[in-house]
Design an enzyme around this catalytic site. Sequence first.
Site, PDB file in Angstrom:
ATOM      1  N   GLU A   1       0.883  -1.182   0.030  1.00 50.06           N
ATOM      2  CA  GLU A   1      -0.083  -0.025  -0.064  1.00 50.06           C
ATOM      3  C   GLU A   1       0.999   1.171   0.019  1.00 50.06           C
ATOM      4  O   GLU A   1       1.499   1.526   1.072  1.00 50.06           O
ATOM      5  CB  GLU A   1      -0.916  -0.105   1.399  1.00 50.06           C
ATOM      6  CG  GLU A   1      -1.793  -1.108   1.274  1.00 50.06           C
ATOM      7  CD  GLU A   1      -3.013  -0.988   0.595  1.00 50.06           C
ATOM      8  OE1 GLU A   1      -3.129   0.041  -0.470  1.00 50.06           O
ATOM      9  OE2 GLU A   1      -3.863  -2.042   0.593  1.00 50.06           O
TER      10      GLU A   1
ATOM     11  N   CYS B   1      -2.350   9.126   2.201  1.00 52.06           N
ATOM     12  CA  CYS B   1      -1.815   8.733   1.113  1.00 52.06           C
ATOM     13  C   CYS B   1      -2.956   8.958   0.046  1.00 52.06           C
ATOM     14  O   CYS B   1      -2.503   9.254  -1.153  1.00 52.06           O
ATOM     15  CB  CYS B   1      -1.803   7.150   1.418  1.00 52.06           C
ATOM     16  SG  CYS B   1      -3.281   6.246   2.030  1.00 52.06           S
TER      17      CYS B   1
HETATM   18  N1  LIG Z   1      -1.328   3.192   0.272  1.00 55.59           N
HETATM   19  C1  LIG Z   1      -1.711   3.397   1.555  1.00 55.59           C
HETATM   20  O1  LIG Z   1      -2.556   2.875   1.862  1.00 55.59           O
HETATM   21  C2  LIG Z   1      -0.709   4.438   2.461  1.00 55.59           C
HETATM   22  C3  LIG Z   1      -1.534   4.711   3.715  1.00 55.59           C
HETATM   23  C4  LIG Z   1      -0.416   5.465   4.429  1.00 55.59           C
HETATM   24  C5  LIG Z   1       0.680   6.028   3.889  1.00 55.59           C
HETATM   25  N2  LIG Z   1       1.180   5.651   2.635  1.00 55.59           N
HETATM   26  C6  LIG Z   1       2.450   6.312   2.083  1.00 55.59           C
HETATM   27  O2  LIG Z   1       3.515   6.175   3.168  1.00 55.59           O
HETATM   28  C7  LIG Z   1       4.166   7.017   2.941  1.00 55.59           C
HETATM   29  C8  LIG Z   1       4.617   8.120   4.100  1.00 55.59           C
HETATM   30  O3  LIG Z   1       5.184   7.185   4.926  1.00 55.59           O
HETATM   31  P1  LIG Z   1       6.499   7.285   5.390  1.00 55.59           P
HETATM   32  O4  LIG Z   1       7.442   8.277   5.148  1.00 55.59           O
HETATM   33  O5  LIG Z   1       6.586   6.366   6.784  1.00 55.59           O
HETATM   34  O6  LIG Z   1       7.066   5.959   4.393  1.00 55.59           O
HETATM   35  P2  LIG Z   1       8.437   4.968   4.636  1.00 55.59           P
HETATM   36  O7  LIG Z   1       8.485   4.388   3.244  1.00 55.59           O
HETATM   37  O8  LIG Z   1       9.656   5.966   4.712  1.00 55.59           O
HETATM   38  O9  LIG Z   1       8.239   4.118   5.883  1.00 55.59           O
HETATM   39  C9  LIG Z   1       7.186   3.264   6.010  1.00 55.59           C
HETATM   40  C10 LIG Z   1       7.668   2.175   7.004  1.00 55.59           C
HETATM   41  O10 LIG Z   1       8.778   1.302   6.405  1.00 55.59           O
HETATM   42  C11 LIG Z   1       9.948   1.356   7.314  1.00 55.59           C
HETATM   43  N3  LIG Z   1      11.228   1.471   6.555  1.00 55.59           N
HETATM   44  C12 LIG Z   1      12.024   2.541   6.147  1.00 55.59           C
HETATM   45  N4  LIG Z   1      13.069   1.909   5.393  1.00 55.59           N
HETATM   46  C13 LIG Z   1      12.872   0.483   5.400  1.00 55.59           C
HETATM   47  C14 LIG Z   1      13.613  -0.421   5.175  1.00 55.59           C
HETATM   48  N5  LIG Z   1      14.714  -0.245   4.248  1.00 55.59           N
HETATM   49  N6  LIG Z   1      13.167  -1.591   5.310  1.00 55.59           N
HETATM   50  C15 LIG Z   1      12.054  -2.132   5.834  1.00 55.59           C
HETATM   51  N7  LIG Z   1      11.292  -0.994   6.356  1.00 55.59           N
HETATM   52  C16 LIG Z   1      11.850   0.255   6.215  1.00 55.59           C
HETATM   53  C17 LIG Z   1       9.614   2.808   8.149  1.00 55.59           C
HETATM   54  O11 LIG Z   1      10.327   2.654   9.654  1.00 55.59           O
HETATM   55  C18 LIG Z   1       8.140   2.757   8.489  1.00 55.59           C
HETATM   56  O12 LIG Z   1       7.908   1.870   9.397  1.00 55.59           O
HETATM   57  C19 LIG Z   1       3.675   8.056   1.895  1.00 55.59           C
HETATM   58  O13 LIG Z   1       4.190   7.790   0.481  1.00 55.59           O
HETATM   59  C20 LIG Z   1       2.117   7.594   1.889  1.00 55.59           C
HETATM   60  O14 LIG Z   1       1.540   7.933   0.693  1.00 55.59           O
HETATM   61  C21 LIG Z   1       0.356   4.822   1.801  1.00 55.59           C
END
Ligand SMILES: NC(=O)c1ccc[n+]([C@@H]2O[C@H](COP(=O)([O-])OP(=O)(O)OC[C@H]3O[C@@H](n4cnc5c(N)ncnc54)[C@H](O)[C@@H]3O)[C@@H](O)[C@H]2O)c1
Length: 458
Positions: free
Chosen positions: A230, A264
């Site tokens: 997602e 998102c």
């Molecule tokens: N489609 C959906 O349902 C949905 C819902 C909410 C947010 N989002 C998206 O999420 C983003 C914002 O969230 P964010 O800034 O926390 O995203 P992010 O990708 O930076 O982090 C998401 C999660 O991944 C972890 N993470 C980071 N690097 C990692 C790695 N190398 N391996 C495994 N895990 C890792 C983070 O600690 C966090 O728990 C935006 O792009 C938003 O649109 C999507």
Amino acid sequence: MSSTIQTVNPATGRVIREFETLSDQQLDQLVEQSHQAFLDWKERSFDDRAELVRRVGELLVEHRDRLARLMTEEMGKPISQGPGEIDLCKAICDYSAENAAGVLADEARALEGGRALVTYQPMGVIFGIQPWNFPFYQVIRYAIANIMAGNTVLLKHAPNVWGCAEALADIFREAGFPEHVFSVLFIADEQASRVTAHKRVRGVTFTGSAATGRKVAAAAGEHLKKSVLELGSNDAFLVLEDADIEKAVNACVMGRNYNNGQTCVAAKRFVVVDAVYEQFRDAFVEKMKQATFGDPMHEDTALGPIARKDLRDNLHEQVKESIANGAVCTVGGELPDTDGFFYPATVLEEVKPGMPAYDGELFGPVAALIRASDEEDAIAIANDSVYGLGGGIFSEDEARAVKLVRDHFDTGMVSVNGYYIAQPNLPFGGVKDSGYGREHGGFGMREFVNVKSLMIAQ
Ligand SMILES: NC(=O)c1ccc[n+]([C@@H]2O[C@H](COP(=O)([O-])OP(=O)(O)OC[C@H]3O[C@@H](n4cnc5c(N)ncnc54)[C@H](O)[C@@H]3O)[C@@H](O)[C@H]2O)c1
């Protein structure tokens, strides 16, 4: 080796708490314990599971005010919006408790010389990696679906909301869940691939940015584990010449600024046909000017801070780069001199391909206005994106709007003449770089099950 992670109040820049991360050995042990818990949990009836899930929903509501304050403190959500997130979580618990038995019931099929059944068997330990923007909702939406399906769940939450993760673990405990059906892993991002690779983990569900989603999916693919992604988006909202402009402006400003613009499925690009462009723009700009930022703990604050300093600074870079490439900033766009990580409501006009405001995802209260010649041009602009999560359309001719978005809008969800976020009874998910798989609406409960065919000779 363990390390420490600090949570920081984005409204003040001050450290809230320190958390110790798990060592690899502790982590491996928790994964194994989750598997052991699965062996019992999968044997429980739907009624047993539903009773505990309903209790989680009740407890979330009982603790609503405290949980809302925790979110505001850790990620800056305006305090007036926290209770709504908790109520949505309760609705998801109730919907899942009510519907799992039906969604996952055996299905009879025809079979020559016998009879057949399609059954849905739980897979085992499911690993969820979640973002901070809806700290409770993001977890509840995958955890409850999987728990109802008979799986056990591991959570790696975003490090800036570990207080919320801890509060959720307490609620599952208080609800009476057996140990390790829902487990929080306080681990560094780098340790996530160790969990994915663990032989006991059967699937990985990730919500977050497309950049991280690629890495998570690659790690899952290497070990042939199923993944659900997602991811982010740059959702377009179309305003046609027959739109009710006041209605469109109200919904678009709300859709842009809700949750400090960090959703998102936020409305991010506004594609307005020529005939009503100026009318929409003038009213939209006026309303964005009224959305001032302030202390998110105050009931009447419209915009709180961006959740982390690096995210706020990155957002400002995206705005500056868009302006350097020809976008015109009508409102906002200046970095305020505050201790917290605030960003003003901002409107960019003349937004074109090649600019971050058009091609990327601006995660904050920054609106990109784009002029379209007509309906056909508007839908082409909307689809001109690597993303495809949500979107919207405004037209008083409902049949025209529905036909256009149903047949031509390349996204997983669309709002017509309004702005909607997640609904427990409707599938949620995207296409293209917004990911794959669906949550909610029964679909989430079928993502991590073994769909098993039984062929019984008579
Ligand atoms: N489609 C959906 O349902 C949905 C819902 C909410 C947010 N989002 C998206 O999420 C983003 C914002 O969230 P964010 O800034 O926390 O995203 P992010 O990708 O930076 O982090 C998401 C999660 O991944 C972890 N993470 C980071 N690097 C990692 C790695 N190398 N391996 C495994 N895990 C890792 C983070 O600690 C966090 O728990 C935006 O792009 C938003 O649109 C999507």
